[in-house]
Design a protein around this motif. Structure first.
Motif, PDB file in Angstrom:
ATOM      1  N   GLY A 102      33.727  40.824  41.096  1.00  0.00           N
ATOM      2  CA  GLY A 102      33.926  40.781  42.499  1.00  0.00           C
ATOM      3  C   GLY A 102      35.049  41.378  42.788  1.00  0.00           C
ATOM      4  N   ALA A 103      35.933  42.067  41.970  1.00  0.00           N
ATOM      5  CA  ALA A 103      37.176  42.874  42.363  1.00  0.00           C
ATOM      6  C   ALA A 103      36.684  44.074  43.042  1.00  0.00           C
ATOM      7  CB  ALA A 103      37.948  43.342  41.122  1.00  0.00           C
ATOM      8  N   PRO A 104      37.611  44.668  44.076  1.00  0.00           N
ATOM      9  CA  PRO A 104      36.996  45.643  44.941  1.00  0.00           C
ATOM     10  C   PRO A 104      36.952  46.952  44.426  1.00  0.00           C
ATOM     11  CG  PRO A 104      38.956  44.536  46.161  1.00  0.00           C
ATOM     12  CD  PRO A 104      38.668  43.734  44.765  1.00  0.00           C
ATOM     13  N   ASP A 105      37.606  47.132  43.247  1.00  0.00           N
ATOM     14  CA  ASP A 105      37.646  48.446  42.361  1.00  0.00           C
ATOM     15  C   ASP A 105      36.655  48.250  41.002  1.00  0.00           C
ATOM     16  OD1 ASP A 105      39.273  46.614  41.129  1.00  0.00           O
ATOM     17  OD2 ASP A 105      40.728  48.133  40.620  1.00  0.00           O
TER      18      ASP A 105
ATOM     19  N   TYR B  32      32.922  34.186  39.722  1.00  0.00           N
ATOM     20  CA  TYR B  32      32.257  35.439  40.009  1.00  0.00           C
ATOM     21  C   TYR B  32      30.936  35.386  40.192  1.00  0.00           C
ATOM     22  CZ  TYR B  32      36.390  37.105  37.143  1.00  0.00           C
ATOM     23  OH  TYR B  32      37.647  37.361  36.747  1.00  0.00           O
TER      24      TYR B  32
ATOM     25  N   HIS C  45      29.627  41.286  37.356  1.00  0.00           N
ATOM     26  CA  HIS C  45      30.475  41.681  38.335  1.00  0.00           C
ATOM     27  C   HIS C  45      31.905  40.789  38.598  1.00  0.00           C
ATOM     28  CE1 HIS C  45      32.269  44.332  41.452  1.00  0.00           C
ATOM     29  NE2 HIS C  45      31.432  43.963  42.181  1.00  0.00           N
TER      30      HIS C  45
END
Length: 210
Positions: free
Chosen positions: A120-123, A162, A118
């Motif tokens: 960590g970006a919202p999308d 991340y 992941h």
């Protein structure tokens, strides 16, 4: 600087997998390693969806869609291959029965921390799969990745930003420009591609190299 393409990277990883090894190839780039294992070397490839004895990718038009890897790509089964429930497959992974796993990564730290599920970006869509089990259960964790992101940032970092998949688990990193061993005394770089010096590689990475 003559960067390695994906097949040459896969061939470089295959070169270091010894006779008789039990190996899991992660989703994405690492799956190419299966196509480059020497024919005279017996390596048992494992997939977490329940196959031991996976062969190279089938020729186009000869796919059997009952035979797939964890990334849902068609594969072949070598003579003597075994099929089993995915719960048994994960028990193999968690129980320390795999000699090597080869994983992709978003980042690897100089201490061998791995971030590959992941950004960590919202999308972003999280995709951990069996990576945590492999990172903690395999005897050796190899990472296969481009050294730089599309924006030119190094994926080999001082500290991962991340979310982590595993802590201190990575022992070797194969990239398109060099191979790195993570040891107690630091990160050792070797097999640099033609046209790349150690000083330039260190500038690209931004971390100390030996």
């Amino acid at each position: 600087m003559n960067k390695l393409n994906r097949d040459r990277m896969a061939a470089r990883v295959a070169q270091d997998i010894p006779e008789g090894a039990y190996v899991n190839l992660g989703i994405g780039l690492p799956t190419l390693v299966a196509n480059h294992l020497p024919a005279d070397r017996e390596v048992l490839l494992h997939t977490e969806n329940g196959l031991l004895g996976m062969g190279p990718a089938p020729a186009r038009g000869h796919e059997d869609w009952d035979l797939i890897n964890a990334g849902k790509q068609p594969v072949t089964a070598l003579p003597g291959a075994a099929f089993f429930h995915h719960a048994d497959s994960f028990a193999m992974m968690r129980g320390g029965h795999l000699d090597i796993c080869v994983l992709g990564a978003f980042q690897v730290s100089v201490r061998g921390d791995l971030a590959n599920w992941h950004t960590g970006a919202p999308d972003a869509i999280p995709a951990v799969g069996g990576a945590m089990d492999l990172a903690s259960g395999a005897k050796n964790v190899f990472v296969m990745m481009d050294l730089l992101t599309k924006t030119g940032d190094s994926k080999l970092v001082e500290t991962c930003t991340y979310p982590l998949t595993g802590v201190g688990c990575v022992s070797r990193i194969y990239t398109d420009v060099a191979v790195f061993d993570i040891r107690k005394d630091g990160v050792h770089a070797y097999d640099l591609v033609d046209g790349l010096s150690l000083d330039e590689l260190q500038r690209l990475c931004g971390v100390p190299l030996i």
